[in-house]
Design a protein around this motif. Structure first.
Motif, PDB file in Angstrom:
ATOM      1  N   GLY A  65      -1.220  -1.956   1.971  1.00 56.26           N
ATOM      2  CA  GLY A  65      -0.400  -1.090   1.116  1.00 56.26           C
ATOM      3  C   GLY A  65      -0.009  -1.758  -0.180  1.00 56.26           C
ATOM      4  N   ASN A  66      -0.100  -3.118  -0.226  1.00 53.25           N
ATOM      5  CA  ASN A  66       0.253  -3.787  -1.479  1.00 53.25           C
ATOM      6  C   ASN A  66      -0.785  -3.560  -2.579  1.00 53.25           C
ATOM      7  N   ALA A  67      -1.857  -2.824  -2.276  1.00 58.74           N
ATOM      8  CA  ALA A  67      -2.756  -2.395  -3.352  1.00 58.74           C
ATOM      9  C   ALA A  67      -1.978  -1.618  -4.412  1.00 58.74           C
TER      10      ALA A  67
ATOM     11  N   LEU B 205       0.569   5.014   1.517  1.00 56.86           N
ATOM     12  CA  LEU B 205       0.347   4.827   0.090  1.00 56.86           C
ATOM     13  C   LEU B 205       1.324   5.626  -0.762  1.00 56.86           C
ATOM     14  N   LEU B 206       1.654   6.827  -0.340  1.00 58.63           N
ATOM     15  CA  LEU B 206       2.524   7.672  -1.154  1.00 58.63           C
ATOM     16  C   LEU B 206       3.941   7.118  -1.213  1.00 58.63           C
ATOM     17  N   ASP B 207       4.456   6.686  -0.083  1.00 56.98           N
ATOM     18  CA  ASP B 207       5.795   6.114  -0.099  1.00 56.98           C
ATOM     19  C   ASP B 207       5.803   4.769  -0.807  1.00 56.98           C
ATOM     20  N   SER B 208       4.706   4.038  -0.701  1.00 57.62           N
ATOM     21  CA  SER B 208       4.603   2.772  -1.423  1.00 57.62           C
ATOM     22  C   SER B 208       4.655   3.006  -2.926  1.00 57.62           C
ATOM     23  N   VAL B 209       3.928   4.026  -3.397  1.00 62.06           N
ATOM     24  CA  VAL B 209       3.966   4.356  -4.823  1.00 62.06           C
ATOM     25  C   VAL B 209       5.372   4.735  -5.245  1.00 62.06           C
TER      26      VAL B 209
END
Length: 725
Positions: free
Chosen positions: A62-64, A242-246
């Motif tokens: 997820g750190n992408a 990915l969405l919450d990471s963004v």
């Protein structure tokens, strides 16, 4: 079949809600897949003895998102589970080849573009990612220092490093590392600075996978520890999605860019494939725990989002995965055949590379000097002690090197414990004479970060014993950066340290530490130790010039007991003072250049610091009362030693006495005995006097474990008469 294996959504978000286009989601997923297949490939190659590193990024992909949303002008200090981050970051710069580069690093190829085959590191000069070899939080202090440098740049332009005004620093690490004193100190320092409205634009990303090797992080611990910290803005996101990471990274970046304050982004992740290739998780975790994490695989979450949003079909996802697997495998077979390091000289070439891009020393501004030192003019022609001479030298250095910064505890208004920095803050202001909090790790980390961003720091450590609180910042960080980046990164600095003993009983071992072994054991470190004020001035100038021109890390040991010493033989003789000579008006003392008093041939005494002072006192007695013809050598530099010149200087003498104020074990006298024995076997009668292998006690008992004049006289007489060897 794929749909049935996917985990349920953890947040109610859409790509549109966070501003992601379908192509961007696919691009992030591709980076995640690349990172995962690098992990798989590394383990396959390890089984063939073709790869030498198996700590991977599985579960942290997820750190992408960090690699996408942070700019490449936001310097990044990375955790070792940041494969997807670096891959995604590289996509911001055309022409980057992250898969090939990382596989070269796995294979320890000399063509690895960051370390040249010296270590598997995540780093890139073109992407502004300094290499990081340890992740027990040792990179957090320098990340904090770099953040301070970004704020400082708005008031004091650095030398050669120009980043956008709204740049921030990225620093990620694991939940286990967050407990380390180094992490706690760096985060505390960032909050301490921000609490006082000092700019500190940094995003600390704690990737919380719930376990450190085999030790579980208590549920809720990271939130409880960091959500209420003064000066620190806490945010949370789920790194498996990915969405919450963004969403979380966008919020963190927006805050740090706007307010120039530190953010703590708590990113929940999972750890897959164990800690490393040799790790068998079921030895310390239940199968149910392992499987629970596998069900939260971020790649499965990303596949679910792509399917739910009708961006890719299951078949397209599987095909993409297979294509990337084949691509990574094909590139790996190329990388493992590339050249390896073949000689010790190749390995060592980047420890202290001789740089062709030398930064010329700026000329002294004599007009500005006269104005700056106007109040001192009456005293400049009078003999001064070492402390005062170093103070004047620092003033000239700060004037000459406009990117130079002095930092440390009490260096401001107080002027330091021994008044060596007195008046500097009045002349140059608090942005160049920085009073720090009481944390040596943060002081040195500040200096490393400043050095990487174009400044020339002169950090002060109050006492030699205090270095041990933070020695890894020198050993594992400052001194290794050039080595592990193949000379591409550097953090020039001159670390001033008040040290050694003979303070007439004051302070005990904390203020009279007489061991320099920790510095002598670090490859590439320059170690200076002046014995008198005149030498201290010229050596300090040489140290600063070396740091500026060649970006070297230099340790400058200042003997506390000699700070205020004025007399050599009797009260009032002023034999240990000197008048201050300005820059360009005296003879520089180059690294490795020793001093020699006398030209006798019966005996040569070799010493440094307090030992040289005592030896000079003894020399007159030996000459006048015992008729001994001798010379006394002041090493001045403990590293590097000019070995050939030293052997030649000693050659005419029948006997050699080494006077070493440091402990018998691990002192430089051991190395000197070895040098003379190997280079001139049987040529000299050799003896040494050292301190005992003991800590320094309080009061007069200190004299019992340190060399004194009587011991030097007795040893010299015995050696000349052939009574000892």
């Amino acid at each position: 079949m794929l749909e049935g294996a996917l985990p349920p959504a953890v947040v109610d978000l859409t790509p549109q809600a966070v501003g992601l286009a379908p192509t961007e989601l696919v691009d992030l997923f591709e980076s995640q897949l690349m990172s995962r297949h690098l992990d798989y490939q590394s383990r396959r190659l390890r089984a063939r003895n073709e790869s030498f590193y198996t700590i991977g990024s599985a579960g942290h992909e997820g750190n992408a998102v960090l690699g996408k949303l942070f700019r490449i002008t936001d310097m990044a200090f990375l955790h070792y589970r940041s494969g997807a981050l670096l891959i995604q970051r590289s996509k911001q710069r055309p022409g980057e080849t992250p898969l090939y580069d990382m596989l070269l690093s796995f294979a320890a190829s000399s063509e690895d573009p960051i370390s040249g085959g010296r270590h598997k590191v995540l780093g890139s000069r073109t992407l502004l990612v300094p290499p990081q070899t340890s992740t027990i939080a040792s990179h957090l202090p320098k990340a904090m220092g770099a953040a301070h440098a970004l704020g400082l740049a708005q008031r004091l332009p650095p030398d050669g490093m120009a980043l956008p005004k709204d740049s921030v620093i990225l620093c990620n690490f694991g939940d286990a590392s967050a407990n380390h004193s180094t992490a706690q100190g760096a985060i505390n320092t960032a909050g301490w600075a921000a609490y006082q409205n000092s700019p500190m634009p940094i995003v600390f990303v704690c990737e919380d996978n719930g376990i450190g090797i085999s030790t579980r992080t208590p549920r809720g611990w990271i939130h409880a520890s960091f959500s209420g910290r003064a000066g620190l803005h806490y945010l949370y996101c789920d790194g498996t999605d990915l969405l919450d990471s963004v969403r979380g990274v966008q919020a963190a970046l927006a805050y740090a860019r706007r307010w120039r304050k530190p953010v703590f982004l708590h990113m929940r992740v999972v750890r897959l494939l164990g800690h490393a290739g040799s790790d068998t998780e079921v030895g310390y975790r239940t199968l149910e725990q392992v499987e629970a994490d596998e069900r939260q695989d971020p790649l499965l979450h990303s596949a679910r989002i792509l399917l739910e949003q009708n961006i890719l079909t299951a078949e397209q996802i599987c095909e993409l995965n297979a294509q990337i697997a084949q691509r990574v495998s094909r590139i790996a077979e190329q990388a493992i055949r590339r050249p390896k390091l073949q000689s010790a000289a190749e390995v060592m070439a980047s420890i202290a590379p001789l740089r062709s891009d030398i930064r010329p020393v700026p000329p002294a501004d004599h007009g500005a000097r006269q104005a700056l030192l106007a109040q001192e003019q009456r005293q400049l022609d009078k003999p001064q002690n070492m402390a005062r001479l170093i103070n004047l030298a620092l003033a000239d250095i700060l004037l000459q090197y406009r990117n130079c910064v002095v930092c440390g505890e009490d260096v401001g208004r107080k002027g330091g414990v021994y008044s060596v920095t007195t008046g500097l803050v009045d002349k140059f202001g608090p942005q160049r004479v920085i009073n720090t909090l009481l944390d040596e790790q943060s002081i040195l980390g500040l200096a490393i970060g400043l050095g990487q961003l174009g400044y020339l720091p002169i950090p002060e450590i109050q006492f030699l014993a205090y270095v041990h609180n933070a020695e890894d910042q020198i050993r594992g960080e400052a001194a290794t950066l050039s080595f592990f980046s193949n000379g591409q990164f550097s953090n020039p600095m001159v670390v001033r340290i008040a040290g050694l003993a003979y303070q007439k009983g004051f302070g005990g071992h904390f203020h009279n530490d007489n061991s320099l072994a920790l510095f002598r054991d670090i490859p590439g470190l320059v170690i200076a130790c002046p014995s008198n004020g005149a030498d201290a001035v010229e050596m300090l100038r040489s140290c600063v010039a070396l740091a500026h021109e060649q970006r070297r890390v230099v340790i400058f040991i200042e003997p506390i007991a000699l700070y205020m010493t004025r007399d050599l033989h009797q009260p009032g003789d002023e034999g240990w003072t000197a008048t201050y000579v300005g820059p360009g008006e005296s003879t520089p003392i180059a690294p490795g250049e020793f001093g020699c008093h006398g030209d006798g041939t019966d005996l040569c005494i070799i010493s440094y610091g307090n030992g040289y002072y005592l030896s000079r006192q003894v020399a007159r007695e030996l000459e006048q009362e015992h008729g001994i013809s001798l010379r006394v050598i002041d090493l001045r530099w403990l590293a590097p030693l000019d070995e050939m010149a030293l052997v030649e200087a000693v050659a005419p003498c029948d006997a050699v006495l080494l006077v070493d104020e440091c402990r018998r074990t691990g002192s430089i006298s051991e190395a000197l005995v070895t040098l003379l024995t190997e280079r001139a076997p049987g040529r000299h009668r050799i003896a040494r006097i050292t301190a005992e292998d003991c800590f320094i006690p309080l009061a007069d008992a200190a004299r019992l474990v340190l060399p004194d004049r009587q011991q030097i006289v007795a040893a010299a007489l015995g050696l000349v008469r052939g009574e000892s060897a």
